[in-house]
Design an enzyme around this catalytic site. Structure first.
Site, PDB file in Angstrom:
ATOM      1  N   GLY A  40      57.719  12.722  -6.256  1.00  0.00           N
ATOM      2  CA  GLY A  40      57.136  14.111  -7.105  1.00  0.00           C
ATOM      3  C   GLY A  40      57.797  15.465  -7.653  1.00  0.00           C
ATOM      4  O   GLY A  40      58.944  16.045  -7.024  1.00  0.00           O
ATOM      5  N   LYS A  41      57.076  15.438  -8.347  1.00  0.00           N
ATOM      6  CA  LYS A  41      58.103  17.304  -8.967  1.00  0.00           C
ATOM      7  C   LYS A  41      57.038  18.445 -10.206  1.00  0.00           C
ATOM      8  O   LYS A  41      55.858  17.293 -10.460  1.00  0.00           O
ATOM      9  CB  LYS A  41      58.320  16.700  -9.971  1.00  0.00           C
ATOM     10  CG  LYS A  41      59.231  18.278 -10.634  1.00  0.00           C
ATOM     11  CD  LYS A  41      60.718  17.241 -11.802  1.00  0.00           C
ATOM     12  CE  LYS A  41      61.509  18.477 -12.498  1.00  0.00           C
ATOM     13  NZ  LYS A  41      62.540  18.283 -12.845  1.00  0.00           N
ATOM     14  N   GLY A  42      56.785  19.683  -9.579  1.00  0.00           N
ATOM     15  CA  GLY A  42      55.988  20.277 -10.311  1.00  0.00           C
ATOM     16  C   GLY A  42      55.896  21.713 -10.776  1.00  0.00           C
ATOM     17  O   GLY A  42      57.546  21.637 -10.735  1.00  0.00           O
ATOM     18  N   PHE A  44      56.531  24.399  -9.451  1.00  0.00           N
ATOM     19  CA  PHE A  44      57.480  25.508  -9.341  1.00  0.00           C
ATOM     20  C   PHE A  44      58.528  24.764  -8.359  1.00  0.00           C
ATOM     21  O   PHE A  44      59.594  25.229  -7.377  1.00  0.00           O
ATOM     22  CB  PHE A  44      56.575  25.762  -7.900  1.00  0.00           C
ATOM     23  CG  PHE A  44      55.524  26.684  -9.108  1.00  0.00           C
ATOM     24  CD1 PHE A  44      55.545  27.718  -9.580  1.00  0.00           C
ATOM     25  CD2 PHE A  44      54.029  26.340  -9.232  1.00  0.00           C
ATOM     26  CE1 PHE A  44      55.043  28.844  -9.896  1.00  0.00           C
ATOM     27  CE2 PHE A  44      53.262  27.091  -9.742  1.00  0.00           C
ATOM     28  CZ  PHE A  44      54.038  28.445 -10.663  1.00  0.00           C
ATOM     29  N   VAL A  47      59.121  17.527  -4.899  1.00  0.00           N
ATOM     30  CA  VAL A  47      58.166  17.439  -3.032  1.00  0.00           C
ATOM     31  C   VAL A  47      59.128  16.061  -2.714  1.00  0.00           C
ATOM     32  O   VAL A  47      59.402  14.542  -3.537  1.00  0.00           O
ATOM     33  CB  VAL A  47      57.004  16.086  -3.138  1.00  0.00           C
ATOM     34  CG1 VAL A  47      57.035  16.455  -1.830  1.00  0.00           C
ATOM     35  CG2 VAL A  47      56.240  17.585  -3.342  1.00  0.00           C
ATOM     36  N   ASP A 154      44.152  25.604  -7.898  1.00  0.00           N
ATOM     37  CA  ASP A 154      44.451  24.399  -9.106  1.00  0.00           C
ATOM     38  C   ASP A 154      43.916  23.197  -8.149  1.00  0.00           C
ATOM     39  O   ASP A 154      45.107  22.234  -7.902  1.00  0.00           O
ATOM     40  CB  ASP A 154      46.205  24.910  -8.696  1.00  0.00           C
ATOM     41  CG  ASP A 154      46.730  23.710  -8.932  1.00  0.00           C
ATOM     42  OD1 ASP A 154      46.458  23.747 -10.545  1.00  0.00           O
ATOM     43  OD2 ASP A 154      47.801  23.235  -9.246  1.00  0.00           O
TER      44      ASP A 154
END
Length: 316
Positions: A40-42, A44, A47, A154
């Site tokens: 995963g990627k966000g 900030f 993961v 969030d």
């Protein structure tokens, strides 16, 4: 399995270029962890899947670049500090955190079933009984957070993970704050309360707004507020302009409309929502249904045994 915090808090080196557990590509060994596949990627950070060098237990490792500015360093430590306080069955537990020369890492359980967002993508919309159960579990987490004076800020389906037991677990405390004078625009626009968009003072009610958006989306498969143009979307949210869907049960419409009040003080608390008619009545109905199914299974097995015994008697 809860891993001891010291396992991840001890200083350790990094070993690159190894392959572990059949995961292709380069992996890294850091602080007794083998970090491999990105899942995963966000905004900030990203993961990754990690494994302890002592056994094959998989964990999720959130990795963020070490910030240069002091207030950003404070924010990272604040995320870990807040997460460590969250001991609740509907919140993703924190196993530990550690820092290397380049990155700050947060270590959590790895859930194979993914997030509520992934689940909703597969099902499009979720029936009222399951939606009420999920809402109950999310609200249980929020009641706990708010009792600790923590605002998540969030809340969205992507930040609600599905545990091995099928229960929902709220995750990602990167934007969470202790309730004080909270301001600033942050979060995901489709779930963002009007006061967040306007950068006004914020409180627990921003999480209540997001909860209403999630309930709407679960029952309909659509956002409560949506527009391809961000400016138009912000105007819709700030004006509270949304259309209640025909698929939503009447009792659920009251919960959603209460959550999506433009004025924060007019929204109910998470404790009040926890005992909302739609939540209580639907979860009770689900429990009765489950008990009847269990009884029918037992009766069915007994009937099968009886038929088998009678057949044996006739044959002998």
């Amino acid at each position: 399995m809860v891993l001891p915090l010291p396992l991840f808090l001890r200083p350790g080196g990094t070993k690159r270029g190894t392959k572990e557990d059949g995961v292709s590509g380069a992996s890294e060994r850091q602080n007794n962890l083998i970090i491999s596949k990105q899942i995963g990627k966000g905004v900030f950070g990203a993961v990754f899947i990690g494994q302890t060098s002592a056994n094959t237990t998989k964990v999720a490792v959130k990795r963020m670049l070490n910030p240069r500015k002091e207030f950003q360093k404070y924010a990272q430590l604040m995320e870990a500090r807040i997460h460590m306080l969250c001991n609740n069955k509907n919140i993703v537990p924190l196993y530990g955190y550690f820092q290397t020369d380049q990155y700050f890492h947060v270590v959590m359980p790895f859930y194979v079933k993914g997030s509520l967002s992934t689940y909703m993508d597969k099902k499009y919309s979720i029936d009222r009984i399951e939606s009420a159960k999920i809402s109950y579990e999310i609200l249980n987490a929020l009641v706990f957070l708010h009792s600790k004076k923590i605002v998540h800020r969030d809340l969205k389906p992507k930040n609600v993970l599905i545990g091995e037991d099928g229960e929902m677990r709220v995750s990602d405390f990167g934007l969470a704050e202790f309730q004080k004078r909270i301001e600033g625009k942050c979060g995901t626009l489709n779930y963002m309360a009007p006061e967040v968009i306007k950068c006004q003072q914020q409180s627990y009610s921003v999480d209540v707004w997001s909860s209403g958006c999630i309930v709407f989306e679960m029952l309909t498969g659509q956002y409560a507020f949506n527009d391809e143009d961000y400016g138009c979307l912000e105007k819709k949210i700030c004006s509270g302009s949304y259309k209640m869907h025909d698929k939503i049960p009447i009792s659920a419409t009251t919960l959603i409309s209460e959550c999506l009040q433009k004025i924060p003080s007019q929204r109910p608390s998470t404790k009040t929502l926890f005992f909302h008619t739609w939540i209580v009545d639907t979860t009770e109905e689900a429990e009765k249904k489950r008990k009847m199914e269990d009884i029918n299974k037992v009766l069915g097995k007994n009937a099968l045994k009886s038929d088998t015994a009678n057949q044996w008697k006739r044959n002998n």
